[in-house]
Design a protein around this motif. Structure first.
Motif, PDB file in Angstrom:
ATOM      1  N   GLU A  84       0.818 -19.343  50.605  1.00  0.00           N
ATOM      2  CA  GLU A  84       0.299 -20.546  50.486  1.00  0.00           C
ATOM      3  C   GLU A  84      -1.413 -20.612  50.730  1.00  0.00           C
ATOM      4  O   GLU A  84      -1.823 -21.673  50.935  1.00  0.00           O
ATOM      5  CB  GLU A  84       0.916 -21.509  51.887  1.00  0.00           C
ATOM      6  N   LEU A  85      -2.008 -19.310  50.462  1.00  0.00           N
ATOM      7  CA  LEU A  85      -3.240 -19.524  50.464  1.00  0.00           C
ATOM      8  C   LEU A  85      -4.226 -20.127  49.494  1.00  0.00           C
ATOM      9  O   LEU A  85      -3.452 -20.471  48.388  1.00  0.00           O
ATOM     10  CB  LEU A  85      -3.660 -17.897  50.480  1.00  0.00           C
ATOM     11  N   SER A  86      -5.272 -20.733  50.094  1.00  0.00           N
ATOM     12  CA  SER A  86      -5.861 -21.864  49.069  1.00  0.00           C
ATOM     13  C   SER A  86      -6.789 -20.769  47.948  1.00  0.00           C
ATOM     14  O   SER A  86      -6.896 -19.664  48.352  1.00  0.00           O
ATOM     15  CB  SER A  86      -6.899 -22.713  49.821  1.00  0.00           C
ATOM     16  N   LEU A  87      -7.100 -21.539  46.827  1.00  0.00           N
ATOM     17  CA  LEU A  87      -7.978 -20.920  46.089  1.00  0.00           C
ATOM     18  C   LEU A  87      -9.291 -20.316  46.659  1.00  0.00           C
ATOM     19  O   LEU A  87      -9.874 -19.224  46.434  1.00  0.00           O
ATOM     20  CB  LEU A  87      -8.356 -21.596  44.680  1.00  0.00           C
ATOM     21  N   LYS A  88      -9.725 -21.007  47.452  1.00  0.00           N
ATOM     22  CA  LYS A  88     -10.902 -20.505  48.043  1.00  0.00           C
ATOM     23  C   LYS A  88     -10.856 -19.324  49.007  1.00  0.00           C
ATOM     24  O   LYS A  88     -11.534 -18.228  48.859  1.00  0.00           O
ATOM     25  CB  LYS A  88     -11.580 -21.658  48.979  1.00  0.00           C
ATOM     26  N   GLU A  89      -9.811 -19.314  49.941  1.00  0.00           N
ATOM     27  CA  GLU A  89      -9.349 -18.195  50.589  1.00  0.00           C
ATOM     28  C   GLU A  89      -8.986 -16.801  49.578  1.00  0.00           C
ATOM     29  O   GLU A  89      -9.461 -15.786  49.949  1.00  0.00           O
ATOM     30  CB  GLU A  89      -8.031 -18.481  51.407  1.00  0.00           C
ATOM     31  N   ILE A  90      -8.563 -17.123  48.521  1.00  0.00           N
ATOM     32  CA  ILE A  90      -8.018 -16.060  47.476  1.00  0.00           C
ATOM     33  C   ILE A  90      -9.562 -15.456  47.094  1.00  0.00           C
ATOM     34  O   ILE A  90      -9.551 -14.231  46.617  1.00  0.00           O
ATOM     35  CB  ILE A  90      -7.196 -16.608  46.346  1.00  0.00           C
ATOM     36  N   ASP A  91     -10.275 -16.417  46.583  1.00  0.00           N
ATOM     37  CA  ASP A  91     -11.572 -15.880  46.000  1.00  0.00           C
ATOM     38  C   ASP A  91     -12.438 -15.106  47.137  1.00  0.00           C
ATOM     39  O   ASP A  91     -12.938 -14.219  46.826  1.00  0.00           O
ATOM     40  CB  ASP A  91     -12.424 -17.079  45.572  1.00  0.00           C
ATOM     41  N   THR A  92     -12.379 -15.520  48.249  1.00  0.00           N
ATOM     42  CA  THR A  92     -12.940 -14.825  49.384  1.00  0.00           C
ATOM     43  C   THR A  92     -12.255 -13.371  49.545  1.00  0.00           C
ATOM     44  O   THR A  92     -13.316 -12.348  49.697  1.00  0.00           O
ATOM     45  CB  THR A  92     -12.747 -15.531  50.729  1.00  0.00           C
ATOM     46  N   LEU A  93     -11.005 -13.165  49.347  1.00  0.00           N
ATOM     47  CA  LEU A  93     -10.337 -11.841  49.512  1.00  0.00           C
ATOM     48  C   LEU A  93     -11.017 -11.125  48.288  1.00  0.00           C
ATOM     49  O   LEU A  93     -11.345  -9.835  48.385  1.00  0.00           O
ATOM     50  CB  LEU A  93      -9.000 -11.975  49.554  1.00  0.00           C
ATOM     51  N   GLN A  94     -10.899 -11.424  46.984  1.00  0.00           N
ATOM     52  CA  GLN A  94     -11.198 -10.998  45.894  1.00  0.00           C
ATOM     53  C   GLN A  94     -12.766 -10.796  45.944  1.00  0.00           C
ATOM     54  O   GLN A  94     -13.073  -9.662  45.339  1.00  0.00           O
ATOM     55  CB  GLN A  94     -10.972 -11.655  44.613  1.00  0.00           C
ATOM     56  N   GLY A  95     -13.347 -11.518  46.545  1.00  0.00           N
ATOM     57  CA  GLY A  95     -15.083 -10.865  46.730  1.00  0.00           C
ATOM     58  C   GLY A  95     -15.269  -9.854  47.581  1.00  0.00           C
ATOM     59  O   GLY A  95     -16.269  -9.466  47.841  1.00  0.00           O
ATOM     60  N   GLY A  96     -14.026  -9.300  48.270  1.00  0.00           N
ATOM     61  CA  GLY A  96     -14.159  -8.027  48.973  1.00  0.00           C
ATOM     62  C   GLY A  96     -14.500  -8.589  50.658  1.00  0.00           C
ATOM     63  O   GLY A  96     -14.738  -7.492  51.226  1.00  0.00           O
ATOM     64  N   ASN A  97     -14.323  -9.758  50.957  1.00  0.00           N
ATOM     65  CA  ASN A  97     -14.321 -10.212  52.492  1.00  0.00           C
ATOM     66  C   ASN A  97     -13.125 -10.507  53.220  1.00  0.00           C
ATOM     67  O   ASN A  97     -12.004 -10.815  52.359  1.00  0.00           O
ATOM     68  CB  ASN A  97     -15.327 -11.287  52.248  1.00  0.00           C
ATOM     69  N   SER A  98     -13.055 -10.720  54.241  1.00  0.00           N
ATOM     70  CA  SER A  98     -11.832 -10.876  55.205  1.00  0.00           C
ATOM     71  C   SER A  98     -11.762 -12.238  55.651  1.00  0.00           C
ATOM     72  O   SER A  98     -12.762 -13.106  55.419  1.00  0.00           O
ATOM     73  CB  SER A  98     -11.981 -10.019  56.345  1.00  0.00           C
ATOM     74  N   ILE A  99     -10.495 -12.575  55.768  1.00  0.00           N
ATOM     75  CA  ILE A  99     -10.163 -14.176  56.248  1.00  0.00           C
ATOM     76  C   ILE A  99      -9.454 -14.048  57.510  1.00  0.00           C
ATOM     77  O   ILE A  99      -8.814 -12.987  57.781  1.00  0.00           O
ATOM     78  CB  ILE A  99      -9.790 -15.037  55.006  1.00  0.00           C
ATOM     79  N   GLN A 100      -9.366 -15.168  58.078  1.00  0.00           N
ATOM     80  CA  GLN A 100      -8.580 -15.413  59.272  1.00  0.00           C
ATOM     81  C   GLN A 100      -7.594 -16.307  59.023  1.00  0.00           C
ATOM     82  O   GLN A 100      -7.755 -17.327  58.288  1.00  0.00           O
ATOM     83  CB  GLN A 100      -9.581 -15.819  60.439  1.00  0.00           C
ATOM     84  N   ILE A 101      -6.187 -16.083  59.329  1.00  0.00           N
ATOM     85  CA  ILE A 101      -5.239 -17.019  59.085  1.00  0.00           C
ATOM     86  C   ILE A 101      -4.361 -16.950  60.567  1.00  0.00           C
ATOM     87  O   ILE A 101      -4.568 -15.930  61.308  1.00  0.00           O
ATOM     88  CB  ILE A 101      -4.126 -16.238  58.110  1.00  0.00           C
ATOM     89  N   MET A 102      -3.544 -18.052  60.792  1.00  0.00           N
ATOM     90  CA  MET A 102      -2.680 -18.327  61.972  1.00  0.00           C
ATOM     91  C   MET A 102      -1.484 -17.694  61.675  1.00  0.00           C
ATOM     92  O   MET A 102      -0.745 -18.511  60.704  1.00  0.00           O
ATOM     93  CB  MET A 102      -3.082 -19.753  62.356  1.00  0.00           C
ATOM     94  N   VAL A 103      -0.717 -16.988  62.215  1.00  0.00           N
ATOM     95  CA  VAL A 103       0.646 -16.645  62.297  1.00  0.00           C
ATOM     96  C   VAL A 103       1.208 -16.767  63.697  1.00  0.00           C
ATOM     97  O   VAL A 103       0.826 -16.017  64.620  1.00  0.00           O
ATOM     98  CB  VAL A 103       0.732 -15.096  61.886  1.00  0.00           C
ATOM     99  N   ASP A 104       2.116 -17.696  63.856  1.00  0.00           N
ATOM    100  CA  ASP A 104       2.719 -17.965  65.078  1.00  0.00           C
ATOM    101  C   ASP A 104       1.801 -18.272  66.267  1.00  0.00           C
ATOM    102  O   ASP A 104       1.698 -17.531  67.397  1.00  0.00           O
ATOM    103  CB  ASP A 104       3.826 -16.640  65.502  1.00  0.00           C
TER     104      ASP A 104
END
Length: 495
Positions: free
Chosen positions: A350-370
Motif C-alpha cells: 500500500e506504499l504511495s507513489l512518493k514513497e516508491i520514488d524515494t526508494l527508487q532514488g536510493g533512499n530509505s523510508i520509515q513505515i509503521m508495522v504493528d
C-alpha cells in the motif's frame, strides 16, 4: 611558507613530512600554505610503469596523435588530481579528444563558418539575453566562471576542471543544437544578430576560462576572436569575472529538469527502437513534485520539439497508464522482521507513489508495522511497473515519461519527410558540399514517399537547399531505406 607545492602521494612520508618538520623546527611556521597531491600514474593493467617492460605507450606518440591538450585534460579530469592512482589508457585520451576537445573546436568552427557567410562582425555591446536559450547559456557561463575560480582558489583541480567539461556539453549538445536555425536565417534579423553575439561572447570567454587546462586550443580560438586592442595571447588576458546580474538560478534549474526529461525520452526511444525522426502523437510527463511539473510546463514547446511529439500532457499520478506494484523482498526482510512479516507485506503493498520514488532514488523510508517504526531500504522492496498497451514508459529519479506509439497516416508521412531530409543531408556531407550550396534532387521511390514529399515539399526543399526536386521512373542515384520504403536519390549542385 610557499603559497603551494605539488608532489606525488608517494612523497607524503618523505618530502612533505621532512618539509613540515624542518619548517616547524627552524621557523615555527608551516612549510607551505597549500599542497596539490597527485596519485600514481600506472600502466593500463594497473601495474607499475616500467622502462624495462615498456608497458606504456610512448608519451610523445600519444601527443602526436591526440595533441598535448588532450593528454593534459585527460590527466586533469582523472582521479590522479584527487591523489588517487590512475591506470593510463590511450583510449581515455582519445575519448577526451572526441567528447570534449573536438566538440569545443566544432562549436568555434560552427560560429566562424556562419559568421563568414553573413559577414558578421562583433559589436562593442554585450548580449541582452532576450531569447531564453541565450539567457540560459549566459547564466551558465557566469556560473562556470564562478565555479572554476572557486576551485582554483582552493587549489582543487577537480572542482575547477569538471565544470568546464560539463559546460562544453551544454554549449554544443544543447545551446548550439537548439539554436541552429537562428544562425541559418539568410535575412539579417535582430534575433540572428543576438545569436551570433551570444555565441561569440561565450566562445571568447570560454577560451580564457579553459586556457589553464587546454592552452593550445584556447590560444587558437582566442587569437581569431579577440578584438584588436585586446592582449595578443589568451595567456596574457585577465581571467573573466562572473557577473551576478547575468545569473538566473530559476532558469538554470528549470532547464536542468527539461534536459533530464529529454534525456529520459531519448533513452526510451532508443530502448524501444523508435526513431527520433518519427513523430509521435503524445508524451506524458509525470512527477509528484509540483515544482518539477511547473519547470517542465514552462518549456513545453522545447520538449515537444526535442522529443518530436505533437503534444505533451503533464500529470502527478502515473497510474493513468502504468500499474505500479510494490512487494517485499522476503530474503532481506524475513530475518529482520520474523512474525511481523505479514503485517509488513500489507503495508509495503500500500506504499504511495512518493514513497516508491524515494526508494527508487536510493533512499530509505520509515513505515509503521504493528505500532513499531521500521526502516525500509531500497533493496527491501521489489517494485514493478506494467505499462498499458500502445504506450511505452520509463522512470528515473522521480520522473516518468510515457510515449504514445500509435501512428496515424499523417504522422507516418511526416516521418518519411524527415527521413528524406536526413538522407539527402547525409549525401551533402559525403560530397563535401558547402553549407550554402544549392542542389537539384531527383528521386525514384514509392507512392508513399511521393505523398510525403507533396505534403511537406516546402519544408524539405528548405532543409536541404533544393532548387528543384523531381521524381523519376528510373534513377542512378544512391539507394536508401526510408522507414521500409525504398528510394534512389541523386543530387547535383545547382549553379
Amino acid at each position: 611558507p610557499a603559497d603551494y607545492i605539488a608532489e606525488g602521494v608517494d612523497q607524503t612520508r618523505g618530502w612533505f613530512y621532512t618539509l613540515t618538520i624542518l619548517a616547524a623546527a627552524l621557523f615555527d611556521k608551516p612549510a607551505f600554505k597549500n599542497v596539490i597531491v597527485n596519485g600514481i600514474i600506472l600502466a593500463e593493467d594497473g601495474s607499475k610503469m616500467s622502462k624495462r617492460l615498456k608497458n606504456y605507450p610512448d608519451p610523445m606518440e600519444v601527443v602526436k596523435r591526440c595533441g598535448a591538450d588532450a593528454v593534459r585534460l585527460y590527466l586533469l579530469h582523472s582521479p590522479a588530481v584527487k591523489a588517487e592512482d590512475l591506470s593510463f589508457k590511450e583510449s581515455g585520451v582519445e575519448l577526451v579528444l572526441r567528447q570534449i576537445l573536438i566538440p569545443f573546436w566544432n562549436a568555434y568552427s560552427f560560429f566562424v563558418t556562419y559568421a563568414r557567410i553573413y559577414h558578421w562582425t562583433p559589436k562593442k555591446t554585450a548580449p541582452q539575453g532576450a531569447e531564453i536559450l541565450d539567457r540560459w547559456i549566459l547564466s551558465k557561463l557566469n556560473l562556470l566562471i564562478s565555479d572554476v575560480e572557486k576551485g582554483m582558489d582552493r587549489f582543487d583541480l577537480s572542482s575547477a576542471v569538471d565544470p568546464f567539461v560539463g559546460f562544453v556539453n551544454d554549449l554544443t549538445n544543447w545551446y548550439i543544437r537548439r539554436s541552429r536555425r537562428r544562425f541559418w536565417t539568410e535575412k539579417e534579423t535582430p534575433d540572428r544578430d543576438e545569436a551570433f553575439l551570444t555565441l561569440y561572447t561565450v566562445l571568447l570567454t570560454l577560451s580564457k576560462i579553459a586556457a589553464p587546462f587546454v592552452p593550445f586550443i584556447s590560444e587558437a580560438i582566442y587569437r581569431n576572436l579577440r578584438e584588436d586592442t585586446a592582449p595578443e595571447s589568451v595567456h596574457l588576458a585577465a581571467f573573466p569575472e562572473s557577473d551576478k546580474n547575468k545569473r538566473d538560478a530559476h532558469l538554470e534549474e528549470s532547464m536542468d529538469m527539461v534536459q533530464k526529461a529529454v534525456s529520459l525520452g531519448h533513452a526510451l526511444r532508443k530502448e524501444k527502437k523508435l526513431k527520433v525522426r518519427q513523430p509521435l502523437p503524445l508524451a506524458t510527463l509525470v512527477s509528484h513534485d509540483q515544482k518539477a511539473i511547473s519547470f517542465l510546463k514552462e518549456h513545453k514547446f522545447l520538449i515537444e520539439d526535442e522529443l518530436n511529439v505533437k503534444d505533451i500532457h503533464f500529470a502527478q499520478d502515473e497510474r493513468e497508464f502504468v500499474t505500479v506494484s510494490a512487494k517485499p523482498n522476503f530474503k532481506t526482510l524475513g530475518k529482520r522482521l520474523g512474525n511481523k512479516m505479514r503485517s509488513c507485506q500489507k503495508t509495503i503493498e500500500e506504499l504511495s507513489l512518493k514513497e516508491i520514488d524515494t526508494l527508487q532514488g536510493g533512499n530509505s523510508i520509515q513505515i509503521m508495522v504493528d505500532n513499531e517504526s521500521i526502516t525500509l531500504l531500497p533493496e527491501d522492496v521489489e517494485i514493478k511497473r506494467l505499462v498499458k498497451e500502445s504506450i511505452v514508459a520509463e522512470h528515473f529519479g522521480g520522473l516518468t515519461i510515457a510515449l504514445e506509439t500509435t501512428l496515424t497516416d499523417e504522422l507516418i508521412r511526416e516521418g518519411l519527410a524527415r527521413e528524406i531530409v536526413n538522407k539527402i543531408n547525409t549525401m551533402r556531407r559525403e560530397m563535401n558540399l558547402h553549407v550554402t550550396d544549392r542542389i537539384a534532387v531527383s528521386m525514384h521511390s514509392t507512392e508513399k514517399v511521393k505523398e510525403s514529399y507533396r505534403e511537406h515539399a516546402d519544408w524539405i526543399n528548405g532543409e536541404v537547399l533544393a532548387l528543384s526536386f523531381d521524381f523519376k521512373d528510373q534513377s542512378d542515384g544512391q539507394v536508401w531505406d526510408l522507414n521500409g520504403e525504398k528510394a534512389k536519390i541523386e543530387i547535383k549542385v545547382s549553379s
